[in-house]
Scaffold this active site. Sequence first.
Site, mmCIF file in Angstrom:
data_model
loop_
_atom_site.group_PDB
_atom_site.id
_atom_site.type_symbol
_atom_site.label_atom_id
_atom_site.label_comp_id
_atom_site.label_asym_id
_atom_site.label_seq_id
_atom_site.Cartn_x
_atom_site.Cartn_y
_atom_site.Cartn_z
ATOM 1 N N CYS A 189 0.576 -1.001 0.099
ATOM 2 C CA CYS A 189 0.053 -0.011 0.086
ATOM 3 C C CYS A 189 0.885 1.130 -0.052
ATOM 4 C CB CYS A 189 -1.051 -0.081 1.119
ATOM 5 S SG CYS A 189 -0.197 -0.325 2.805
ATOM 6 N N ASP B 206 -7.351 5.433 -2.106
ATOM 7 C CA ASP B 206 -7.114 4.253 -0.938
ATOM 8 C C ASP B 206 -6.763 3.296 -2.222
ATOM 9 O OD1 ASP B 206 -7.057 2.164 0.631
ATOM 10 O OD2 ASP B 206 -8.912 2.930 1.670
ATOM 11 N N HIS C 205 -6.159 0.115 -1.543
ATOM 12 C CA HIS C 205 -6.533 -1.217 -0.850
ATOM 13 C C HIS C 205 -7.688 -1.945 -1.545
ATOM 14 C CE1 HIS C 205 -4.628 0.589 2.640
ATOM 15 N NE2 HIS C 205 -4.033 -0.562 2.611
#
Length: 413
Positions: free
Chosen positions: A73, A289, A291
């Site tokens: 990440c 993000d 993810h």
Amino acid sequence: MNFSTFTYESGPLEFEDFPITKGPAYILGQKYNTREERDDLKHDIKSRLWITYRRGFPNIGGTGPSSDQGWGCMLRCGQMMLAHTLILRHLGRGWRWKPYDVQDDKYWKILKMFEDKKCAIYSIHQIASMGEAEGKAIGQWFGPNTIAQVLKRISVYDNWSDLAIHVALDNVVILDEIRSLCKTSAKPSTSQQPSEEGLDLGNNIHFSDFVNADPSHKAGPPKPGPVVAWKPLLLIIPLRLGLTDINPIYFESLKKCFTLRQSVGIIGGKPNHAHWFIGYADDELYYLDPHTNQNVVDLEDRERQAVDVSYHCSTPPSRMIFSKLDPSIALGFYCKDEEDFNNWCQVFSSPVQGFRPMFELRKEAPTAWSYEEVVAPVKKAKKPPQTTPFSDLFCDEVSSTGSNNDEEEFEFL
């Protein structure tokens, strides 16, 4: 058709549209009215390159992982910040992505630099491998300082962008170091090409077949060229703004960063998650993000409709309140020329009431105290020199022990 799945981590499971806010929203230096300019605001955010977990790419290092789910990440956030910097460098802040339309050749060249292939200069393969030089084995989590140092190492081989990356250490920005870096010799106009065996950079790291390379030329480190007036600068400032929680006295200062035209966002996050923060409205941060675990795509077939759709987030960005932000972050700023850098310096060197300084600007590197200056006066019961430690000024009395230790506080475990 593009398929994507959410990871086991608590990623963006639900999406809400932009709320109508009392104040304006700032996205990477652009100001928007959340009621009257909603479409422009959404288009701006959707135009940013959204780089996420991928699965099914060639094994890193030949035998390593074929997905970065669960560990990549921060690497992806670093890619997003750098990708936006390259868009500013080559396309400008006003550039907007048009889905299902033929894009500018420069856009495709930038996008392919981040493709999940060893031959892409800023790929997950190159970043993870170069992390070994920073003491990170492939598959280990990075902190904000590690990703900044890795991008700095790799960028010297990006002849097309010719970008200077400076990573400020110990909460101090040394102006002379930056000016020297940006005014050093330019690379020759002809790109340098690694040989078929790859360019050995030490520590068993090999670079080969860069996307912007000219195959008619052999390997070699960048050679001196004519002195240039100024190289475009990406300035990354790793900081720690608290112990376990971020100190709220810095909230207004962080907001100020997003209002500047030089802003390329903040990489940081919350426990177990790294995000690329792109702006704020009222008391909420906006971020992209990484993810979401998507299938790898082949960007070579650029004529295929919508092959790049998975690199642009189709939903509104995630939001979080400032108090949830982990205290370890890295600020990013892009200065296209010397005038832009001087303007940035003026902003952060002028005291503004209500804004707590997060770092210090110095013309030259401070001279470390010698034994005679520190130990001897103490033995003689005299007061030490009246110099305010950096930690007292910028880190709320958090001890600054150097970049390699500080950034480890933000590992994703």
